[in-house]
Every structure is written in structure tokens, then in C-alpha cells.
Design a protein around this motif. Sequence first.
Motif, PDB file in Angstrom:
ATOM      1  N   THR A  54       0.823  -1.199   0.000  1.00 50.61           N
ATOM      2  CA  THR A  54       0.000   0.000   0.000  1.00 50.61           C
ATOM      3  C   THR A  54       0.861   1.255   0.000  1.00 50.61           C
ATOM      4  N   TRP A  55       1.891   1.261   0.837  1.00 48.20           N
ATOM      5  CA  TRP A  55       2.777   2.416   0.898  1.00 48.20           C
ATOM      6  C   TRP A  55       3.502   2.620  -0.433  1.00 48.20           C
ATOM      7  N   THR A  56       3.902   1.539  -1.061  1.00 52.87           N
ATOM      8  CA  THR A  56       4.563   1.633  -2.366  1.00 52.87           C
ATOM      9  C   THR A  56       3.632   2.260  -3.392  1.00 52.87           C
ATOM     10  N   GLU A  57       2.354   1.857  -3.346  1.00 57.68           N
ATOM     11  CA  GLU A  57       1.390   2.417  -4.302  1.00 57.68           C
ATOM     12  C   GLU A  57       1.182   3.906  -4.047  1.00 57.68           C
ATOM     13  N   TYR A  58       1.092   4.308  -2.776  1.00 54.71           N
ATOM     14  CA  TYR A  58       0.943   5.724  -2.465  1.00 54.71           C
ATOM     15  C   TYR A  58       2.143   6.530  -2.960  1.00 54.71           C
ATOM     16  N   CYS A  59       3.323   5.970  -2.823  1.00 53.37           N
ATOM     17  CA  CYS A  59       4.531   6.689  -3.237  1.00 53.37           C
ATOM     18  C   CYS A  59       4.577   6.892  -4.747  1.00 53.37           C
ATOM     19  N   ARG A  60       3.958   5.988  -5.486  1.00 51.33           N
ATOM     20  CA  ARG A  60       3.952   6.102  -6.953  1.00 51.33           C
ATOM     21  C   ARG A  60       2.792   6.964  -7.452  1.00 51.33           C
ATOM     22  N   MET A  61       1.776   7.098  -6.644  1.00 47.48           N
ATOM     23  CA  MET A  61       0.533   7.735  -7.073  1.00 47.48           C
ATOM     24  C   MET A  61       0.631   9.262  -7.023  1.00 47.48           C
ATOM     25  N   ILE A  62       0.064   9.895  -8.055  1.00 47.39           N
ATOM     26  CA  ILE A  62      -0.102  11.346  -8.061  1.00 47.39           C
ATOM     27  C   ILE A  62      -1.600  11.627  -8.055  1.00 47.39           C
ATOM     28  N   PRO A  63      -2.119  12.290  -7.029  1.00 44.21           N
ATOM     29  CA  PRO A  63      -3.567  12.534  -6.976  1.00 44.21           C
ATOM     30  C   PRO A  63      -4.009  13.521  -8.049  1.00 44.21           C
ATOM     31  N   ASP A  64      -5.306  13.524  -8.304  1.00 42.06           N
ATOM     32  CA  ASP A  64      -5.893  14.465  -9.253  1.00 42.06           C
ATOM     33  C   ASP A  64      -6.433  15.662  -8.482  1.00 42.06           C
ATOM     34  N   VAL A  65      -6.021  16.847  -8.870  1.00 39.18           N
ATOM     35  CA  VAL A  65      -6.504  18.090  -8.275  1.00 39.18           C
ATOM     36  C   VAL A  65      -7.065  18.957  -9.398  1.00 39.18           C
ATOM     37  N   ALA A  66      -8.255  19.510  -9.193  1.00 43.71           N
ATOM     38  CA  ALA A  66      -8.893  20.305 -10.240  1.00 43.71           C
ATOM     39  C   ALA A  66      -9.594  21.511  -9.631  1.00 43.71           C
ATOM     40  N   ILE A  67      -9.753  22.560 -10.448  1.00 45.35           N
ATOM     41  CA  ILE A  67     -10.446  23.779 -10.056  1.00 45.35           C
ATOM     42  C   ILE A  67     -11.726  23.897 -10.872  1.00 45.35           C
ATOM     43  N   GLU A  68     -12.819  24.195 -10.202  1.00 42.63           N
ATOM     44  CA  GLU A  68     -14.129  24.311 -10.845  1.00 42.63           C
ATOM     45  C   GLU A  68     -14.315  25.727 -11.373  1.00 42.63           C
ATOM     46  N   ASN A  69     -14.838  25.826 -12.595  1.00 38.97           N
ATOM     47  CA  ASN A  69     -15.055  27.120 -13.238  1.00 38.97           C
ATOM     48  C   ASN A  69     -16.465  27.612 -12.938  1.00 38.97           C
ATOM     49  N   GLU A  70     -16.582  28.527 -11.993  1.00 38.05           N
ATOM     50  CA  GLU A  70     -17.877  29.031 -11.559  1.00 38.05           C
ATOM     51  C   GLU A  70     -18.611  29.746 -12.693  1.00 38.05           C
ATOM     52  N   THR A  71     -17.895  30.503 -13.515  1.00 37.70           N
ATOM     53  CA  THR A  71     -18.523  31.258 -14.610  1.00 37.70           C
ATOM     54  C   THR A  71     -19.161  30.313 -15.617  1.00 37.70           C
ATOM     55  N   VAL A  72     -18.427  29.273 -15.988  1.00 33.21           N
ATOM     56  CA  VAL A  72     -18.960  28.290 -16.941  1.00 33.21           C
ATOM     57  C   VAL A  72     -20.200  27.615 -16.365  1.00 33.21           C
ATOM     58  N   PHE A  73     -20.139  27.261 -15.094  1.00 30.95           N
ATOM     59  CA  PHE A  73     -21.274  26.587 -14.474  1.00 30.95           C
ATOM     60  C   PHE A  73     -22.521  27.463 -14.532  1.00 30.95           C
ATOM     61  N   GLN A  74     -22.393  28.732 -14.161  1.00 29.98           N
ATOM     62  CA  GLN A  74     -23.558  29.618 -14.147  1.00 29.98           C
ATOM     63  C   GLN A  74     -24.112  29.827 -15.553  1.00 29.98           C
TER      64      GLN A  74
END
Length: 867
Positions: free
Chosen positions: A739-759
Motif C-alpha cells: 500500500t505504501w509503495t502504491e501511495y509513493c507512486r501515485m499522483i492525486p488528481d486536483v482540479a479547479i471548478e469554473n464558476e462562470t462556466v457553471f452559471q
Amino acid sequence: MNQWVKKHTSQIVAFILPVLIMLTLFAVCHAYPFGRRLYDNGDMVNQYIAIMAYFRQNWGNWHALLYSHSLGLGGNFFTVWAYYLASPLNLLALLFPVRLIPIFYELNILLVAGLTGLFTNVYLKRSKLLNRGNASSKLVTVRLILSTGFAVSTYFVTYAACIMWFDVIMLLPLLMLALERLLEDGKPGWFGILYGVCLLANYYTGYIISVFLVFVVISWLAYQLWIKRAVIKYIIKRLVILLITGGAGLLIGCFTLLPSMHAQKLVSAAPFTVTNETLSPLVQLPLGLFNGAIGAAQTGIYNKIPMLFTTTLTVILVVMFFLMRRINWREKVICGIGLLILALSVHFQTTYMMWHAFTMPNGYNHRESFVLVFVLTALAYYAAQYYLAKPTQVVYWSVALLIGVMGILRLATHGAFIQLHIICVNIILMVIWAVFLKYSFRWSSAALVVLACVDLLSANHVVASQTVAGGLNWPSYSMQEQKMGRVINAIRPSKGSFYRIGTNARINNNDPLQFNYYGLSDYTSQQPTFETDFLSSVGYYQKYSWTRWSNFNNGATRAMNDLLGVKYYVHYDVKNLRLTGAKRQPAYYRDEVHHNNGNWVYRSNTAFPLAFKVSDKAGNVPGPYNIDNNPFFVQNNIWNEIAGREVGMYSGQRVDREINTDNHTITYHVVVNRAGQAYLYIPVQNNPGVVRVSCNGRTLKSNLYSAQDAENGIISLGYFKLGDTVDVKLSIKHPQKSTWTEYCRMIPDVAIENETVFQQLRKQCTGQIDSIRVDGSRISFKTAGKWKNSMVMLTIPFDSGWHIKVDGHAVKPQKLLGTFMGIPVSSGRHNVQLIYRVPKAYSGVLGLISGIIILGIECGFLKKRKG
């Protein structure tokens, strides 16, 4: 009255005794009313209580009972009713307020135990095949002991939470008695009715009984041809009557069977395979016969050994059946081969799957064990008559043989399943029973019954204790149910209106059903796989292992929550509740509208209505669910399909990482490239362990992945401005090396929501549809828009049962985004109406009527011919 009671004393006691044994188990294990916890456990807590509560609250509104918007995103409730609630005994729940439904189920367990004992006693008394004219008074006691043993067998005590099975299992003795009347006397009526009722009350258990009927009929054929030397013409006549009667019963059962089979096609199941694999080593197969062997192994509901124990007397008598010389050797051969085939059929994986409708059941293994228990009970009663007529030394040989078998099993399993103290208990009980048998039951009947009760209690108290230990805490449940009910009542949609409610915690897996509101979290065996896959793909809940349910899970993103119409978010005080989301509410819920005893309610003012306009290109499927997929990429595709163009709702962020191996922490650094709401997704495949998540020093989640149904989807990080730095820290608690090995290899996904597009998209999609009215299986709305290349989408799952009319003209729906209902509506003013008709329901009704007519004609014809 006194004469009636005297005449039926044995049947009355056969009903009361199992109830008293179960009550004694409740008392010994401190189950309610003798303690705080109910005997309600497992799926009864996860599913049955909430389903019954929904049924209770919507009794009289058949539209809500055909289709429920509280069932996940919405679904066919008729098939849920057919599997869980079709037994007439469940109508008794209407006498209980919703808050007391858990108490009803506990009383239902007692009632079914009593009825099973009663019906088994009637079968043993009236069966011509089992009774050979022995009028011994002690046979009444034996009959009482054996019927009680079947009623409160280890199988029943272990699986009592699945009470809908036992609503049918209790009818098995009567069905076998009716089958005997048909085969021996040519009287088909009761068999056809009872067989149809079994299929109606619970088609799954009815299917298992159907497989067992095949074994019984083959055994009857062998008996007629080899022992009675019956003429072929007689056998053919009986088989023809059986086929017609069984076919009529099957047609009666089609009322629930056909709609359920159609709905079950949408649920993923293990494929049927032909293999020589076994469920457990063959040497372990007899372990279920012995007192306490399964309970002592702490194997619980996932035991791979059939649960066969009824009483020690039953086991001894079955062995004596094969050792007594006075019993026809041909009968022994037929019964021996039949038992062997039954035992092997539940041992090999391929034949085991045949017992379970050609698939592998999830949990609750060996659901078919009750048929073996029933066969052992019948054989024991048959042997008892021969023995009581002339007691012999064979009882000692039987006990010696059983002790030897236990010794071999202990050596072969290294004591893992049958421990030394369990062997001692069995030996003591066997010796006592042997003495009683040897002296032809000269002791009082009361002493024999007491010994049987001790026998059953000693075998089942460990299993019962495990059940109660994991059972529902009644005082806590009652208190929380009332508190949560008050919160939901303040925000529940009024009749005809529609919006969904999300929560961070729940009282069980099906709170929307429990409290009769529209939500997203659910867990029923009939839930379509494509629905749970969609919710997981967009980040609500990641399905590890074989998990097939979905949860609101504290929400995915603000835009997705709004798209699905989640207007209110309830942030409960999490004491004594199952936490499924973060301890603090997501940052995008700011509009507080209600507060009560630490429970907060927030409102979204931008939630989409049930129906809204989308591009006619919105038919593409998001793609097969995979836990590694980036949910923000999936959501981008969904919004692009809705808009008919690329809109870029979410922008991915560059993530740098810093690993600290000493304390198992990983810090991710992000510099925000646009202002907006930030989200995190951690794609971990293997046993993620328990993780603490913090953002810029603020703890967001202290126990991510801590429980099977806890938060594990998209996590809201908060609102950030352009150029802000986001430091996300993961602290993994005692990780496995892999499990620790997998975490060390993993890069999480981070995203920003576009409020203008949503509205902009929300304004584009909504506002041209109004007068939306919802009442279970009926939906209506009006359109007044001027649009091109567009259609209307409803955020309920696509289902062939929906029949749609636009201005009175039938319109064929389309499947949008691989999940939702789409209706082609031209520009202008239109009235749209949807009504849900349960698929195959008309065919089921036709089958029910046809079965009753065929059965009536057959009975009338046979009666006239006989006369």
C-alpha cells in the motif's frame, strides 16, 4: 375449546417451543428486550428496515410503490417489494409506526420460528411416507424435538436477519406434504397453491425449493420403480399431474418472477462457470452436523461449510437409519445416494451456483443449506419409528461412529473448526441421548424436551452472540431516528415537488427510503450496475472489492451535486451515526437554512430541476468505470455533452510531491492557476488503509477509508484565488508495504471548478421548463422554449418501463450520458407526461390468472373423473 386444545396440544407446543428457545437466546445474549442491542443485523439493518419503513410510509400510494425516487437516483420499487416484502406476514408491519420497524422484525423472527416448528410438526405427523404405524407415545416427543430442531437450527439462528427467506422456508414442510398427496393420492390442489405462494412470497428462496423438488421427485421415482415396483402407467399419470400442477404454480409465481428477472438483468453478477473447484476441503463438509462446530469457528455469515445442525438426536437417528437392519436396504441406498448427491452439489462450485440461479451469491453462503437440514429431519423421524418399536444396541454403534468421525475431523482440520471443548460437549450430549434411546425414552417427555433445548442453546449461543454484538443499538437508533426525522421533515419536498437531499452521515445505508426523501445513497440487491458505476465514475463513491452500492459520500463536486438536483445538504452531529462524509461541511455549502441540536442544513440555490434542456449530442457514455480514472475528466466530458461543445468545467492542476518515509506522510504542493473551488481525488487500488487528509494545516478528514462505506471519493479542499498555494498532506496509518509503495507512486488528481462556466450552462439549460410535478410513477412538466438541436433530460436512470407522451402522442425515450432519461421535444409549448409501468408486470398478471385457471380446471377434472 378444551377438547380442541387437548387434541392439538403437540402442535401448540411445537409453535411455542421455538419461540421460547429464541427468547432464551435473546436473554442469554442480552438482545432486546433483555439488552440494548436488537437481533437485527447485517442486511436487515442496511436494507430491510429502511425498505419496510418506506413501504409503511407509502402504503396506499401505489404510484410510490411501483417506482421510488428514494431508491438511489430512482428505480423500480415493485421488484424490491417482490424480493423483500411480498410475504403476507409483512402486512403486520402496518400495525407498527415507522420508528418501531426494527422491533417488528425482531417479533417477526419469533413468529416465523414458531410457525416453522408448527408446520414441520404437522408434516411429520401427517406424512404417510414417513409414518409406518408406530403409535408409540414417545414418538410425539420425538416429533416435537425434531420439528423444534428444524425451526431453530443453526441455519435459522445464523441467517435470521434474512427473514424474507424464512417466510418461505416455513412453508417447505407443508409443500412437501402437499407434494406427497399429489404423488400418492393424485390430489394436486394444495401443492399448486403452496408452490405458487412460495414463488410469490420470495422468488429467490422459491427457486432453491424448486431445485430441491427435482431431487425429491427423482427419489420418488427410484422408490416407485425399485421398491414398490409400480407400473409405468401409474408413474406417468402422476408425473403428468405434477407437471401440470407445477406449471400452474410457476405461472402463479410469474406475478413477481417475470418483473424481477427482467430487472435483475441490469445487476452485475458472477458469471456461471463449469469448473471442478470446491468451496472448502471435502473433509470439512460434515462439520456442520455437530453441536457448536460452526459457531466456535467464529466464521459468521461468511462460513464456507453448510450449516446443518438441528439437534444431536437428529444426527444420531440419521446414522441409525443407515445401521438398522429392519429398514429396507434399498431405502438406505436411495436415501444415501440422494444425501451424497445433495452434499456434493453444495460442495462443488459449479453445482453450488446452480442452487443460486447460476451465479455466485455475495455473502450469506450456503443459503440452500435448509433443504439438507429438512432431509436430515425427515430421515431422523423415519428412523425413530423403527427404533422405538424395538430398541437395539445400534444406538451405541452410532454414537461410537460419530465420535470417531469427530476425531478424524479434528486431526484433518488441525482443530481449526472443531475444537477440543466442542468435541467434549458433543460426546456428553451423544452419550446422554444414547442412554435415553437405549432405554426407550423411559424418562419423562419434559426431561427429553429440556435436553433438546439445552442441545440447541449450546449449539447456537455463540452464533447468536455474534449476531447481537453486531446488531442494532435500539436506544441509540430510536433517539437518532427521531432527531434525524425532525431535520428531514423540515426540508422534505412537498407533494408533487422534486429535489434531492444529501447528508454527511446516516442511520443506515438507505436513509432516503427510511425517511422517505429523495437522495443518492442506497444499497439494494436490485440496484442497476450502470447507476452505481455512473455515480462512482463522477467521484461519489469508489467501489473496492465486490462492492456494488453507492453513497452520496459528502458529495462529489458542487456542479455535479447541483446537476443531480441536490438542493439541501444535511450535516449531522455524527455521534452514533455512520459517517460517510467529512466532519466539516464542504466549503461550497454556505447558505444555512436550519439548525437543530448540532445538525445543520445548508441549501444550494443553483440546484438543477428534475428536467432541463441539453444538447442532442448528450448520448455518449462516460466510459466503463475504473477506480484509476480521473473523475474530473469524466465530469468535463459530461458537461461538454450537455452543452454540445467543449466548455472546460474543470481545469487540472500541476501537483508536486514530497515523501516522508519515516512517518508515512506525503505532501502535495499545488499552485492554483485559476480562481475557484478546488477538489482532490486519490486513485488508490489496493487496500487503501486509513488516511488523514489536511489542507494548508487544516484537517479535512481524519479517517479516510476507515470503513467500507466511509468517504473515499472526491474531497473538497476549499475556495482558492489565482496563485494561491495549496499543500495537501496525507498521513497513512500503519500501511502495508504494498500500500505504501502504491501511495509513493501515485499522483492525486486536483482540479479547479469554473464558476462562470457553471452559471452560464445552468442559465442555458434551465428556465424553459416549468410546472414539474412528481408522484412516484407519474411525472409531468411543460416546455415553452425555442431551441434547436436539443432535448430534455431527466436526472433519473433510463428505464424501459417509462412511457412518455408529448401532447398526447407517444414518444420513445433515449439513454443520455449512458445513464439518464432523454426525451426529444421540439421547440414551442408542449405538455409532457411520463408514467411508469413495471416491465413484464402485465405478463406476470396474465401468468397469475392463467395459473389459477389451469389449477382450477385440473382439480375439477380430476375430482369429476375420480367421482
